[in-house]
Design a protein around this motif. Structure first.
Motif, mmCIF file in Angstrom:
data_model
loop_
_atom_site.group_PDB
_atom_site.id
_atom_site.type_symbol
_atom_site.label_atom_id
_atom_site.label_comp_id
_atom_site.label_asym_id
_atom_site.label_seq_id
_atom_site.Cartn_x
_atom_site.Cartn_y
_atom_site.Cartn_z
ATOM 1 N N SER A 28 5.963 59.777 106.496
ATOM 2 C CA SER A 28 5.977 59.669 105.036
ATOM 3 C C SER A 28 6.360 58.257 104.594
ATOM 4 O O SER A 28 5.966 57.811 103.517
ATOM 5 C CB SER A 28 6.918 60.701 104.407
ATOM 6 O OG SER A 28 8.253 60.396 104.710
ATOM 7 N N LEU A 29 7.107 57.543 105.443
ATOM 8 C CA LEU A 29 7.451 56.147 105.174
ATOM 9 C C LEU A 29 6.344 55.194 105.635
ATOM 10 O O LEU A 29 6.411 54.003 105.363
ATOM 11 C CB LEU A 29 8.768 55.777 105.866
ATOM 12 C CG LEU A 29 10.022 56.481 105.353
ATOM 13 C CD1 LEU A 29 11.205 56.183 106.265
ATOM 14 C CD2 LEU A 29 10.317 56.060 103.925
ATOM 15 N N GLY A 30 5.377 55.734 106.354
ATOM 16 C CA GLY A 30 4.257 54.924 106.840
ATOM 17 C C GLY A 30 4.649 53.963 107.953
ATOM 18 O O GLY A 30 4.050 52.900 108.084
ATOM 19 N N MET A 31 5.642 54.332 108.734
ATOM 20 C CA MET A 31 6.140 53.448 109.796
ATOM 21 C C MET A 31 5.597 53.856 111.158
ATOM 22 O O MET A 31 5.583 55.038 111.489
ATOM 23 C CB MET A 31 7.658 53.507 109.880
ATOM 24 C CG MET A 31 8.389 52.858 108.775
ATOM 25 S SD MET A 31 10.154 52.887 109.183
ATOM 26 C CE MET A 31 10.782 51.974 107.812
ATOM 27 N N ARG A 88 13.326 50.769 115.913
ATOM 28 C CA ARG A 88 14.170 49.579 115.796
ATOM 29 C C ARG A 88 15.295 49.769 114.790
ATOM 30 O O ARG A 88 16.362 49.174 114.937
ATOM 31 C CB ARG A 88 13.328 48.362 115.397
ATOM 32 C CG ARG A 88 12.784 47.634 116.598
ATOM 33 C CD ARG A 88 12.156 46.319 116.191
ATOM 34 N NE ARG A 88 10.747 46.395 116.575
ATOM 35 C CZ ARG A 88 9.734 46.028 115.826
ATOM 36 N NH1 ARG A 88 9.924 45.504 114.643
ATOM 37 N NH2 ARG A 88 8.511 46.140 116.266
ATOM 38 N N LEU A 89 15.062 50.585 113.780
ATOM 39 C CA LEU A 89 16.105 50.846 112.785
ATOM 40 C C LEU A 89 17.340 51.492 113.413
ATOM 41 O O LEU A 89 18.445 51.371 112.896
ATOM 42 C CB LEU A 89 15.576 51.764 111.674
ATOM 43 C CG LEU A 89 14.449 51.215 110.804
ATOM 44 C CD1 LEU A 89 13.930 52.311 109.878
ATOM 45 C CD2 LEU A 89 14.929 50.017 110.006
ATOM 46 N N GLY A 102 9.932 52.705 120.548
ATOM 47 C CA GLY A 102 8.904 53.598 120.017
ATOM 48 C C GLY A 102 8.620 54.754 120.955
ATOM 49 O O GLY A 102 8.360 55.877 120.524
ATOM 50 N N GLN A 103 8.688 54.481 122.255
ATOM 51 C CA GLN A 103 8.466 55.530 123.252
ATOM 52 C C GLN A 103 9.532 56.623 123.121
ATOM 53 O O GLN A 103 9.216 57.815 123.176
ATOM 54 C CB GLN A 103 8.498 54.934 124.651
ATOM 55 C CG GLN A 103 8.213 55.934 125.746
ATOM 56 C CD GLN A 103 8.216 55.295 127.123
ATOM 57 O OE1 GLN A 103 8.599 54.136 127.282
ATOM 58 N NE2 GLN A 103 7.806 56.045 128.116
ATOM 59 N N TYR A 104 10.780 56.221 122.919
ATOM 60 C CA TYR A 104 11.855 57.198 122.777
ATOM 61 C C TYR A 104 11.695 58.004 121.490
ATOM 62 O O TYR A 104 11.947 59.212 121.478
ATOM 63 C CB TYR A 104 13.224 56.516 122.827
ATOM 64 C CG TYR A 104 14.371 57.495 122.858
ATOM 65 C CD1 TYR A 104 14.503 58.397 123.899
ATOM 66 C CD2 TYR A 104 15.304 57.527 121.838
ATOM 67 C CE1 TYR A 104 15.540 59.308 123.933
ATOM 68 C CE2 TYR A 104 16.354 58.433 121.859
ATOM 69 C CZ TYR A 104 16.467 59.317 122.909
ATOM 70 O OH TYR A 104 17.492 60.233 122.926
ATOM 71 N N VAL A 105 11.247 57.365 120.412
ATOM 72 C CA VAL A 105 10.988 58.088 119.163
ATOM 73 C C VAL A 105 9.942 59.172 119.408
ATOM 74 O O VAL A 105 10.082 60.301 118.945
ATOM 75 C CB VAL A 105 10.538 57.128 118.032
ATOM 76 C CG1 VAL A 105 10.074 57.900 116.809
ATOM 77 C CG2 VAL A 105 11.659 56.164 117.659
#
Length: 64
Positions: free
Chosen positions: A33-36, A43-44, A49-52
């Motif tokens: 929904s944040l388009g990320m 990183r936030l 990204g793999q862990y997300v």
């Protein structure tokens, strides 16, 4: 006299997996929904990204 039910380890695991999947789905909903992309979102929080992706699939035990 009623017999006490024994805790079934499989039921506990199933509930835990459902919770992890629900959390993962919610995180994905927020991120998309944040388009990320996963990398930026991760990183936030100091994650890759793999862990997300692993979290979103419900395949990770999260800690706070």
């Amino acid at each position: 006299m009623k017999q006490k039910k024994k805790k079934n380890k499989n039921n506990v695991r199933l509930r835990t997996n459902n919770v992890k999947k629900e959390i993962g789905e919610r995180i994905k909903l927020i991120r998309t929904s944040l388009g990320m992309p996963k990398e930026v979102f991760g990183r936030l929080f100091g994650a890759t990204g793999q862990y997300v992706g692993i979290i979103e699939k419900g395949n990770s035990n999260l800690s706070m």
